[in-house]
Enzyme design. Structure first.
Site, short mmCIF file in Angstrom:
data_model
loop_
_atom_site.label_atom_id
_atom_site.label_comp_id
_atom_site.label_asym_id
_atom_site.label_seq_id
_atom_site.Cartn_x
_atom_site.Cartn_y
_atom_site.Cartn_z
N CYS A 13 0.83 -1.19 0.00
CA CYS A 13 0.00 0.00 0.00
C CYS A 13 0.87 1.25 0.00
CB CYS A 13 -0.89 -0.04 1.24
SG CYS A 13 -1.61 1.54 1.68
N GLU A 14 0.68 2.10 -0.99
CA GLU A 14 1.58 3.26 -1.10
C GLU A 14 1.26 4.33 -0.06
OE1 GLU A 14 1.26 4.78 -5.08
OE2 GLU A 14 -0.12 6.35 -4.44
N HIS A 16 0.59 3.64 3.21
CA HIS A 16 1.08 3.23 4.53
C HIS A 16 2.33 2.37 4.47
CE1 HIS A 16 -3.41 3.74 4.84
NE2 HIS A 16 -2.96 4.64 5.69
N CYS A 84 -2.73 -2.33 6.76
CA CYS A 84 -2.94 -1.00 7.33
C CYS A 84 -4.32 -0.89 7.98
CB CYS A 84 -2.76 0.09 6.27
SG CYS A 84 -3.79 -0.10 4.80
ZN ZN Z 1 -2.90 1.38 3.45
#
Ligand code: ZN
Length: 126
Positions: A13-14, A16, A84
């Site tokens: 995930c960019e 987090h 996340c």
């Molecule tokens: Zn995330």
């Protein structure tokens, strides 16, 4: 309609910098070109390899299949669990995020769209 279900993938995930992972379902309605099913899995891996957002990843896969095969329609659904989401804020370990992207007749023709959604397990058969 060609449907490949449950292509497992993992990405990062960019927002987090935390992993998210799940399965992709890729469908297309061939026009002239047909592709080997393992190629579709490789397309998923290719776009998942970089920092991603699940929504954008889903759209990128659909557009790529559309550009390569020029099919009558393309549909991609991705279901993933995001680290996340499970470690930040209220704990929702079991929550899955579902995203979809549809192009061509799978977007425009409700019968084709219904067939696609049923094939990937998101139709009203639930
Ligand atoms: Zn995330």
């Amino acid at each position: 309609m060609v449907v490949v279900r449950d292509i497992s993938f993992h990405s990062l995930c960019e927002h987090h910098l935390l992993p998210f992972a799940g399965v992709a379902h890729v469908a297309y309605i061939p026009d002239e070109k047909v592709v080997g099913l393992s190629k579709l899995a490789r397309v998923v891996d290719h776009f998942a390899r970089t920092l991603q957002l699940q929504e954008r990843l889903t759209v990128q896969i659909a557009r790529f299949v559309d550009e390569c095969l020029r099919p009558k329609g393309v549909g991609v659904v991705m279901e993933a669990r995001h680290t996340c989401m499970s470690i930040r804020g209220p704990h929702k370990d079991g929550a899955r995020t579902v995203t979809s992207a549809v192009l061509g007749v799978i977007r425009d023709d409700h019968r084709a769209r219904d067939e696609f959604l049923r094939a990937v397990g998101l139709g009203n058969t639930r």
